[in-house]
Design a protein around this motif. Structure first.
Motif, PDB file in Angstrom:
ATOM      1  N   SER A 217      29.950  23.153  50.758  1.00 21.81           N
ATOM      2  CA  SER A 217      29.601  24.662  50.547  1.00 21.81           C
ATOM      3  C   SER A 217      29.464  25.441  51.071  1.00 21.81           C
ATOM      4  N   SER A 218      31.309  26.105  51.190  1.00 23.02           N
ATOM      5  CA  SER A 218      31.729  26.586  52.353  1.00 23.02           C
ATOM      6  C   SER A 218      31.316  27.676  51.735  1.00 23.02           C
ATOM      7  N   LEU A 219      31.528  29.185  53.076  1.00 25.57           N
ATOM      8  CA  LEU A 219      31.891  30.042  52.062  1.00 25.57           C
ATOM      9  C   LEU A 219      33.700  30.777  52.518  1.00 25.57           C
ATOM     10  N   PRO A 220      33.537  30.296  53.582  1.00 32.18           N
ATOM     11  CA  PRO A 220      34.701  30.739  54.131  1.00 32.18           C
ATOM     12  C   PRO A 220      36.090  30.077  53.297  1.00 32.18           C
ATOM     13  N   SER A 221      35.911  28.557  53.491  1.00 32.91           N
ATOM     14  CA  SER A 221      36.503  27.551  52.279  1.00 32.91           C
ATOM     15  C   SER A 221      36.664  28.521  50.838  1.00 32.91           C
ATOM     16  N   PHE A 222      35.448  28.352  50.312  1.00 35.34           N
ATOM     17  CA  PHE A 222      35.356  29.257  48.873  1.00 35.34           C
ATOM     18  C   PHE A 222      36.822  30.976  48.584  1.00 35.34           C
ATOM     19  N   PHE A 223      35.779  30.896  50.007  1.00 33.62           N
ATOM     20  CA  PHE A 223      36.695  32.654  49.865  1.00 33.62           C
ATOM     21  C   PHE A 223      38.510  32.231  49.629  1.00 33.62           C
ATOM     22  N   SER A 224      39.054  31.962  50.553  1.00 33.26           N
ATOM     23  CA  SER A 224      39.955  30.817  51.190  1.00 33.26           C
ATOM     24  C   SER A 224      40.387  31.014  50.211  1.00 33.26           C
ATOM     25  N   MET A 244      39.803  43.873  40.513  1.00 37.65           N
ATOM     26  CA  MET A 244      39.508  42.690  42.103  1.00 37.65           C
ATOM     27  C   MET A 244      40.120  43.188  43.657  1.00 37.65           C
ATOM     28  N   LEU A 245      40.838  43.995  43.710  1.00 34.34           N
ATOM     29  CA  LEU A 245      40.988  44.706  44.724  1.00 34.34           C
ATOM     30  C   LEU A 245      39.933  44.965  44.953  1.00 34.34           C
ATOM     31  N   ASP A 246      39.195  45.669  44.782  1.00 37.70           N
ATOM     32  CA  ASP A 246      37.734  46.326  45.023  1.00 37.70           C
ATOM     33  C   ASP A 246      36.770  45.279  45.457  1.00 37.70           C
ATOM     34  N   ILE A 247      36.605  44.088  44.395  1.00 41.67           N
ATOM     35  CA  ILE A 247      36.201  43.257  44.911  1.00 41.67           C
ATOM     36  C   ILE A 247      36.474  42.618  46.572  1.00 41.67           C
ATOM     37  N   THR A 252      34.823  41.482  51.954  1.00 40.23           N
ATOM     38  CA  THR A 252      35.126  41.864  53.227  1.00 40.23           C
ATOM     39  C   THR A 252      34.448  42.662  54.206  1.00 40.23           C
ATOM     40  N   SER A 253      34.159  44.323  53.562  1.00 36.88           N
ATOM     41  CA  SER A 253      33.258  45.010  54.344  1.00 36.88           C
ATOM     42  C   SER A 253      32.989  45.040  54.890  1.00 36.88           C
TER      43      SER A 253
END
Length: 340
Positions: A217-224, A244-247, A252-253
């Motif tokens: 349960s890792s956010l970086p892994s999820f995002f990747s 989706m680009l806006d999300i 990321t910001s």
């Protein structure tokens, strides 16, 4: 004579760090942790817990949970993150509760619709999303539901029941499931099945998640994982929509995936009319540290685990925010994060 192994013996891992099962990366050793893959296994596990008088705690991917530093030694922690299915039943999409909400956005993208776009990069599973009526901007999970399937733990037979979405008392971060001992196991969506191509591609996508994306349960892994799948779809001629680009740009910001966290810690108070993050900003609390935790310098309603934080560190900063908001603005913010 062969003795039948109990569901607890068969399904539970022993002495498991709960920090591995939470996107916060926080939590002590659990004596019992199970990840059933079917509703039948879940029911058998609950029957065993009842028979032995052992308490249980149900959760999904652990993306909205703060586990304790010293868990209850008798508690059976049950994650539904492997109760994963995305299939067509009676011309409707059925989604099991452990399926990531973000997978729905890719399924919708493959089918050419946009009603599921808002689920992109929501870091939780469908069951938890239904339970809390997860939202992004103006869209909520209740908008895409037809029927919800659940187990009433007070039912001796623990049989699967259903309830129409219209009867689920959905409101802002609210549902009927918060007021009953019911365990959500899946739902039918009200979005149409568009094609055989959507069905087959979704099945492959689901298999990719089971193989590569579901642990830890890792956010970086999820995002990747989900960013990679969107890029892969673009390579197949399915462009990423602006929504989706806006999300991606927003998350990321705000550095949502840089450190372990559970996203927003408090619910927004719409009666007051100003987001909690903005109030924390006005109080100059962003960047406040305690132990291994910090109020995010980029988003006032997030508390990050920046250096092996304990649950007590995060709770301390939650109290700092609560007391400051109460003193300055006259109300006590309601936690969105679930404190176990």
């Amino acid at each position: 004579m062969t003795l039948h192994k109990s569901a607890i013996d068969r399904l539970c891992k022993r002495h498991v760090p709960l920090s591995d099962y939470s996107t916060y990366g926080v939590g002590g050793l659990a004596n019992y942790l199970a990840m059933p893959e079917t509703s039948a296994d879940l029911a058998e596990l609950l029957q065993d817990c009842k028979r032995l008088g052992m308490p249980w705690y149900i959760f999904g991917m652990g993306s909205n949970i703060l586990f304790p530093d010293e868990p209850n030694k008798d508690m059976v922690y049950i994650s539904l993150k492997r109760l994963v299915e995305l299939a067509v039943r009676d011309d409707k999409w059925y989604v099991a509760s452990g399926t990531p909400m973000s997978l729905l956005s890719l399924m919708g993208l493959i089918g050419g619709g946009d009603s599921l776009d808002f689920t992109f990069l929501l870091p939780g599973c469908v069951g938890a999303g239904i339970y809390m009526n997860a939202k992004y901007n103006a869209s909520q999970v209740c908008d895409i539901l037809d029927t919800v399937y659940y187990i009433d733990t007070m039912d001796p037979g623990l049989s699967v029941r259903s309830i129409p979405a219209s009867e689920c008392q959905f409101a802002y971060k609210q549902s009927i499931f918060q007021h009953h001992p019911w365990i959500i196991i899946g739902a039918d969506l009200n979005t149409p099945v568009s094609s055989e191509e959507q069905i087959s591609s979704t099945a492959l996508l689901l298999q990719e998640w089971k193989t590569r994306g579901s642990h830890p349960s890792s956010l970086p892994s999820f995002f990747s994982f989900f960013l990679g799948e969107v890029h892969a779809l673009a390579g197949r001629g399915i462009p990423t929509p602006q929504s989706m680009l806006d999300i991606i740009k927003y998350r990321t910001s705000k550095r949502h995936f840089d450190y372990p966290s559970c996203g927003s810690v408090f619910k927004n108070n719409y009666d007051y009319g100003v987001a909690i993050g903005s109030l924390v900003d006005q109080l100059n609390l962003k960047g406040t540290e305690y132990g291994g935790a910090i109020i995010s310098p980029h988003h006032g309603n997030m508390i990050l685990n920046q250096n092996h934080a304990k649950a007590t560190d995060i709770l301390y900063l939650m109290n700092v925010i609560t007391e400051a908001i109460h003193q300055r603005f006259g109300f006590i913010p309601e936690p969105e994060i679930v404190l176990v």
